[in-house]
Design an enzyme around this catalytic site. Structure first.
Site, PDB file in Angstrom:
ATOM      1  N   LEU A 155       9.892 -21.621  -3.265  1.00  0.00           N
ATOM      2  CA  LEU A 155       9.006 -20.598  -2.895  1.00  0.00           C
ATOM      3  C   LEU A 155       7.872 -20.544  -3.925  1.00  0.00           C
ATOM      4  CD1 LEU A 155       8.297 -18.211  -1.061  1.00  0.00           C
ATOM      5  CD2 LEU A 155       9.181 -16.853  -3.014  1.00  0.00           C
ATOM      6  N   ASP A 196       0.775  -1.084   0.046  1.00  0.00           N
ATOM      7  CA  ASP A 196      -0.010  -0.076   0.109  1.00  0.00           C
ATOM      8  C   ASP A 196       0.944   1.278  -0.211  1.00  0.00           C
ATOM      9  OD1 ASP A 196      -2.394   1.528   0.204  1.00  0.00           O
ATOM     10  OD2 ASP A 196      -2.794   1.136   2.122  1.00  0.00           O
ATOM     11  N   HIS A 242       3.453   3.476  -8.457  1.00  0.00           N
ATOM     12  CA  HIS A 242       3.188   1.991  -8.898  1.00  0.00           C
ATOM     13  C   HIS A 242       4.459   1.006  -9.380  1.00  0.00           C
ATOM     14  CE1 HIS A 242      -0.893   2.159  -7.849  1.00  0.00           C
ATOM     15  NE2 HIS A 242      -1.283   3.200  -8.811  1.00  0.00           N
TER      16      HIS A 242
END
Length: 212
Positions: free
Chosen positions: A126, A15, A32
């Site tokens: 992962l 965020d 972004h």
């Protein structure tokens, strides 16, 4: 940090991209872009720590309310990020997965996501899951609707409640930019919430688990 302190699953709410860009006199999209780079660094760091699962919330179903040009830009950025991350995942034996309403996204983005999942599906390292066009509430609704569609004899009146409860999994949720509201994001019975007082573009990714 010993192995008992390392969470198995880290869920991230990235965020603050737009706020960071506005504070620095930059276009929203630049925030972004920087945030996406920071997220890549963070995922790499978590992998080195030994975290087995990372889930990143990239786009809420509520984000459709943003301006069309911002939504379009986010889709293009995500497509580029997925293509780059697919190469990284192959080099590091990582597996890419996806949760959310894929069918509502642009065709190019859907294809990039499907390709990434197929290419990396046999990797054993992962697992990186991208939550895009997602909220926890929508996930529950879709799961129940799928169950009813596959088993028509089921009647909702016989289902007293829907409970999402993942036990015995060490989970940490990280929310950048200091937000503390409820998120509708991967709610589980066990886990810790780490509020980071930094917007994502300033987030260095050097994460350590809190001591007991």
């Amino acid at each position: 940090m010993n192995n008992n302190q390392i969470p198995v699953h880290v869920a991230i709410i990235p965020d603050g991209n737009r706020r960071w860009a506005r504070k620095n006199g930059l276009p929203r999209f630049r925030g972004h872009e920087i945030g996406a780079d920071r997220m890549s660094q963070t995922v790499e760091h978590l992998m080195k720590l030994g975290v087995r699962f990372v889930t990143v919330w990239g786009f809420s179903t509520d984000n459709w309310k943003r301006k069309d040009d911002e939504v379009f830009s986010l889709f293009k950025l995500l497509e580029s990020w997925i293509n780059k991350t697919t190469s990284w995942a192959q080099d590091n034996e990582a597996r890419l997965k996806y949760i959310g309403r894929l069918q509502e996204l642009p065709d190019n983005l859907q294809n990039a996501i499907k390709k990434a999942v197929i290419i990396t599906e046999n990797n054993q390292g992962l697992t990186l899951t991208l939550a895009f066009n997602y909220t926890g509430r929508i996930e529950i609704i879709d799961a129940v609707n799928k169950l009813i569609a596959e088993h028509p004899a089921i009647k909702l009146m016989k289902i007293p409640s829907v409970v999402i409860c993942i036990q015995a999994i060490r989970r940490m949720s990280i929310w950048s930019s200091g937000q503390q509201a409820n998120s509708e994001y991967l709610t589980s019975c066990y886990g810790r919430l780490l509020i980071v007082n930094s917007t994502l573009p300033l987030f260095c990714g050097r994460i350590s688990t809190p001591k007991n």
